[in-house]
Motif scaffolding. Structure first.
Motif, short mmCIF file in Angstrom:
data_model
loop_
_atom_site.label_atom_id
_atom_site.label_comp_id
_atom_site.label_asym_id
_atom_site.label_seq_id
_atom_site.Cartn_x
_atom_site.Cartn_y
_atom_site.Cartn_z
N UNK A 1 7.97 3.95 -16.76
CA UNK A 1 7.23 4.66 -15.71
C UNK A 1 5.78 4.16 -15.68
N UNK A 2 5.29 3.86 -14.47
CA UNK A 2 3.96 3.26 -14.35
C UNK A 2 2.94 4.18 -13.70
N UNK A 3 3.42 5.19 -12.97
CA UNK A 3 2.46 6.07 -12.27
C UNK A 3 2.82 7.52 -12.53
N UNK A 4 1.80 8.37 -12.44
CA UNK A 4 1.99 9.77 -12.85
C UNK A 4 1.26 10.72 -11.93
N UNK A 5 1.87 11.89 -11.74
CA UNK A 5 1.18 12.99 -11.06
C UNK A 5 1.08 14.14 -12.04
N UNK A 6 -0.11 14.67 -12.19
CA UNK A 6 -0.29 15.91 -12.95
C UNK A 6 -0.86 16.94 -11.99
N UNK A 7 -0.18 18.07 -11.84
CA UNK A 7 -0.66 19.13 -10.94
C UNK A 7 -1.42 20.17 -11.79
N UNK A 8 -2.62 20.47 -11.35
CA UNK A 8 -3.47 21.42 -12.06
C UNK A 8 -3.75 22.61 -11.13
N UNK A 9 -3.57 23.81 -11.65
CA UNK A 9 -3.85 25.01 -10.84
C UNK A 9 -5.36 25.24 -10.74
N UNK A 10 -5.75 25.81 -9.61
CA UNK A 10 -7.16 26.15 -9.37
C UNK A 10 -7.75 27.01 -10.51
N UNK A 11 -6.91 27.86 -11.10
CA UNK A 11 -7.40 28.75 -12.16
C UNK A 11 -7.83 27.96 -13.40
N UNK A 12 -7.32 26.75 -13.57
CA UNK A 12 -7.74 25.89 -14.68
C UNK A 12 -8.99 25.12 -14.24
N UNK A 13 -8.94 24.62 -12.98
CA UNK A 13 -10.06 23.84 -12.44
C UNK A 13 -10.26 22.57 -13.22
N UNK A 14 -11.47 22.00 -13.11
CA UNK A 14 -11.84 20.87 -13.97
C UNK A 14 -10.88 19.68 -13.91
N UNK A 15 -10.35 19.39 -12.73
CA UNK A 15 -9.43 18.25 -12.61
C UNK A 15 -10.13 16.94 -13.03
N UNK A 16 -11.43 16.81 -12.72
CA UNK A 16 -12.15 15.57 -13.06
C UNK A 16 -12.19 15.39 -14.57
N UNK A 17 -12.49 16.47 -15.26
CA UNK A 17 -12.57 16.40 -16.72
C UNK A 17 -11.20 16.07 -17.31
N UNK A 18 -10.17 16.68 -16.77
CA UNK A 18 -8.80 16.42 -17.27
C UNK A 18 -8.45 14.95 -17.01
#
Ligand code: ATP
Length: 320
Positions: free
Chosen positions: A213-230
């Motif tokens: 597998x070469x590409x990935x999607x990670x879904x983050x809920x708004x309640x976690x936020x911080x998608x940039x940091x993740x």
């Protein structure tokens, strides 16, 4: 009741227009007069209240947003604001009100009901975070919008062998996140309801990479936020280029899906039936696919369980 009002309050949601249309048409059909109150409780205080006829709601069922506009009113939460709202109800002859919104709007509806203006709440929010109902107006459209956008991100992530960390809306709840993660084949879903470990996620991604597998999607809920940091941490831990995307308010717009239009129409009709019988201080919901109603305080005290099984399914059927 001979005269009722309808308003939309709090965050907007696709399908609110279908609900307003249903309330207006059902009331007219029953020989009632119906008024549209603009900008939620603000309009009730300012007297921004207009009589609706069949044509007022014509050509609105397929449109996102709310034709009555929406707002949040701090004044309504004061004794003076509540009193002015009550006086305006009397001035316009409003004997009952259908309030389309979320939990906060229902608290306002309970207060108005206790002052002698019976109110019926309809759950209108994309977040599906209202405990007394399995479904809220706007949820399906928002999930489909999020899914379509994540599908597009998937295309570009695939071309570049990247990881996309996508933040979806949902306020304090992970319902939109877990459903879109399943629908989009995400490698991982991160919500506040289930503990997560970025080291474990990184390890899983590297194992997947070994397996092709070469590409990935990670879904983050708004309640976690911080998608940039993740995204930054995932890139550091895996060496896989990772980009964050916050889908944001685009998820609140758009033409409502069949489900949202039909549920909104059913709930609007049901609310008018309650008011016709002089019944107020209720919230309409769906339980076991049936339209039901609850006392507002009882509805507000309920807790909605997160779908842990769907979360598990999302993780178990991801690539490994
Ligand atoms: P969403 O879930 O989309 O945010 P909501 O209905 O929960 O929708 P709120 O901003 O919490 O949105 O509430 C909408 C309005 O309802 C507020 O601006 C206020 O006028 C009224 N309201 C909220 N909480 C109360 C309360 N405790 N008592 C009386 N009125 C309230």
């Amino acid at each position: 009741m001979k005269t009722i009002g309808v308003l939309t309050s709090g965050g907007d949601a696709p399908g609110m227009n279908a609900a307003v249309r249903s309330v207006v048409r059902a009331a007219l059909k029953k020989g009632m007069k119906v008024y549209g109150i603009r900008r939620g409780y603000c309009g009730l205080i300012d007297g921004d209240i207009v009589e609706m006829d069949e044509m007022s709601v014509s050509g609105t069922i397929h449109r996102g947003g709310t034709m009555l506009y929406t707002a949040r009113s701090a004044e309504f939460r004061t004794a003076e604001g509540m009193q002015t709202a009550k006086e305006n109800c009397e001035k316009f002859g409003l004997e009952g009100i259908v309030v389309i919104g979320g939990d906060g709007s229902f608290r306002g509806a309970a207060d108005l009901s206790s002052l002698g203006i019976p109110c019926v709440g309809l759950p209108g929010t994309i977040d599906n975070d209202i405990a007394c109902t399995e479904y809220t107006i706007g949820y399906d459209t928002a999930m489909n919008t999020a899914m379509e956008l994540i599908d597009k991100l998937q295309d570009t992530s695939q071309s570049h062998d990247r990881c996309s960390v996508v933040e979806v809306m949902g306020r304090g709840a992970g319902f939109i996140a877990v459903n879109t993660a399943v629908a989009c084949g995400a490698i991982e879903v991160i919500t506040k309801e289930v503990p997560y470990d970025l080291d474990k996620i990184a390890k899983k991604m590297l194992e997947c990479k070994k397996n092709g597998k070469q590409n990935f999607i990670i879904v983050v809920a708004e309640s976690i936020g911080n998608a940039s940091e993740i995204a930054k941490l995932i890139q550091e831990k895996t060496g896989i280029e990772s980009r964050a995307t916050v889908l944001g308010h685009v998820q609140r717009g758009g033409s409502p899906t069949v489900r949202d239009r039909v549920v909104a129409s059913e709930m609007g009709y049901y609310a008018v039936e309650l008011l016709e019988q002089g019944i107020g201080n209720r919230v309409v919901g769906i339980q076991d696919n049936k339209i039901v109603d609850f006392d507002i305080q009882e509805a507000l005290s309920m807790k909605k369980p997160y779908d842990l099984r769907l979360h598990q399914i999302a993780e178990d059927i991801a690539f490994f």
